[in-house]
Design an enzyme around this catalytic site. Sequence first.
Site, PDB file in Angstrom:
ATOM      1  N   GLY A  64      12.508  32.728   5.514  1.00 62.23           N
ATOM      2  CA  GLY A  64      11.950  33.253   4.180  1.00 62.23           C
ATOM      3  C   GLY A  64      12.531  32.476   3.053  1.00 62.23           C
ATOM      4  NE  ARG A 100       4.201  49.981  -8.616  1.00 64.72           N
ATOM      5  CZ  ARG A 100       4.644  48.796  -8.188  1.00 64.72           C
ATOM      6  NH1 ARG A 100       5.238  48.636  -7.037  1.00 64.72           N
ATOM      7  NH2 ARG A 100       4.819  47.794  -9.111  1.00 64.72           N
ATOM      8  CG  LEU A 136       9.962  40.887  -9.161  1.00 68.82           C
ATOM      9  CD1 LEU A 136       9.502  40.449 -10.366  1.00 68.82           C
ATOM     10  CD2 LEU A 136       9.434  40.065  -7.875  1.00 68.82           C
TER      11      LEU A 136
END
Length: 637
Positions: free
Chosen positions: A40, A330, A441
Amino acid sequence: MELDAKIPSGPIEDRWDNHKFNLKLVNPANKRKYNIIVVGTGLAGGSAAASLAELGYNVKSFCYQDSPRRAHSIAAQGGINAAKNYKNDGDSVYRLFYDTVKGGDFRSRESNVYRLAQVSVNIIDQCVAQGVPFAREYGGLLDNRSFGGAQVSRTFYARGQTGQQLLLGAYQALQRQVSAGQVKMYPRHEMLDLVVIDGRARGITVRDLFTGEVASHAADAVVLATGGYGNAYYLSTNARGCNATAVWRAYKKGALFANPCYTQIHPTCIPVSGEYQSKLTLMSESLRNDGRIWVPAKIGDKRRPAQIPEAERDYYLERKYPAFGNLVPRDVASRNAKSVCDEGRGVGPSGLGVYLDFAEAMQRLGHHVIAERYGNLFEMYERITGEDPYSVPMRIYPATHYTMGGLWVDYNLMSTIPGLYVAGEANFSDHGANRLGASALMQGLADGYFVLPYTIGDFLASHRPDQLGVDHPAFKEAEQGVNARTRQLLGIQGKRTIDSFHRELGKILWEHCGMSRTEQGLKDALGMIPELREEFWKDVRVPGENEEFNQNLERAGRVADFFELGELICRDALERSESCGGHFREEYQTPEGEALRNDDEYSYVAAWQYQGDSAPPALVKEHLDFEYVHPSQRSYK
């Protein structure tokens, strides 16, 4: 099986520093003798490969994309959190730690979260030094904005393309090491198996996606940084290529899979427009800073938004959560959007949408300020929908986005297989039952730049480099298994397409294990998924050959893994008889419709152990202790 998270003792603010000091070191001359594989090349994998190579290790970096720059981290838009307190509005490392534990609905490991908050301040300095063009105020200082789940401005951003700019920074660091000969890059190679020898991860088996050639690579340690499994739901905000195959191969080799039912539904996505869609598009959560979310107050009101006066609008998040308003986390925003649409007050052709309106912000700040902050996002929205968000409100609806579950790791980010480390979204470690915006992030770069370079050294210092070769029988066995599975998929020659199976699986997961779940619905899903999987292995058609560039074969293998993972997601959701964060069981909610946790019985990490294809997985629990942020009913009012 006992789980040892290796959490250091002592005051939480000192744990990481003390732990780093106590870790064993590899001297510079010896680092050249060790080989590390990193799978990755997103923010976690790219930063880990670059950092480990700069330390002197020999690194092999693998990705299935044609370039490391195409990793899905590039799609992150809104920003990255850090406790810099540049706004002088009351932020601190402790407040970021507190907000993240609370935002995860008290289902995350305190020590990991505090370390994440600590190193967040270093991430910004690192990225600025790399040239990441963060937004700046008029005087030149870095700017911040707010994000859901916080009452302070701690999110650093580069317009609406923060992930892309951060990934370019990590990519430059990675390419520097490629040029120096410390990293060997393998693009268009997909990991299809993990090689475990004497109980330790010693390499991987990959397929060259251009030629179909299967080969193995040996190493002293393996890092998986392969992202999340949201594409199990078919329609998600993830890129089409995102998959769970690497972590699922590791699971089948003995790595425990933790909290698979914790899947995040993002509240600001462009609504589904038809059966033809293969993915959904995310509109950054940063839009909720200036956009106001509303629906018509009356059921069935289909007038255009401009024709609905203020008195007949329901700004439901501002009404229900006055302290946080449109910046609730969220999971809260998503459930409330579903609720008003279920009442019949949804907007758009399908009725599955709510308005995100910038009229008030443009009147207050001016058109040019909104364009400066969100211009590329507005342009993206108009290209997809044909509607100008400067003139009419955006229409948004929740969609599958991030997965908080992943392979279980200890404090050092090592899985239950010694020598196998897992970073970023591929592990479960930092977000609990719900990820706050702008934290993905932060975690990816924290793991790659500031955690793995220390913890991998501790493991390697205890294991002499032995230059294991790929002629070992375990590598040949792995290659034979990969080839046999490929022949099986190509040999079925059924009548149904791969996507038709994937779409049907996604609908089952969305309906029965999506924004809300019920006991009966999960039991129904656990009956339907095995039946559909059996049909897949009898009637799927995979065109083409192995010895060529064959994307059908790629997708078939990934969907086969999604079937098994989808079953584990539902099994985990059924086991957890409570609501928390993104896991909302309708039987467990407060009178106000909020998630109702059961801390006495479910304050643990659910880690699942593979027992073979013919036996159900075993549940292993890691109890969660809360010394600093004591669990309470989560309130954003």
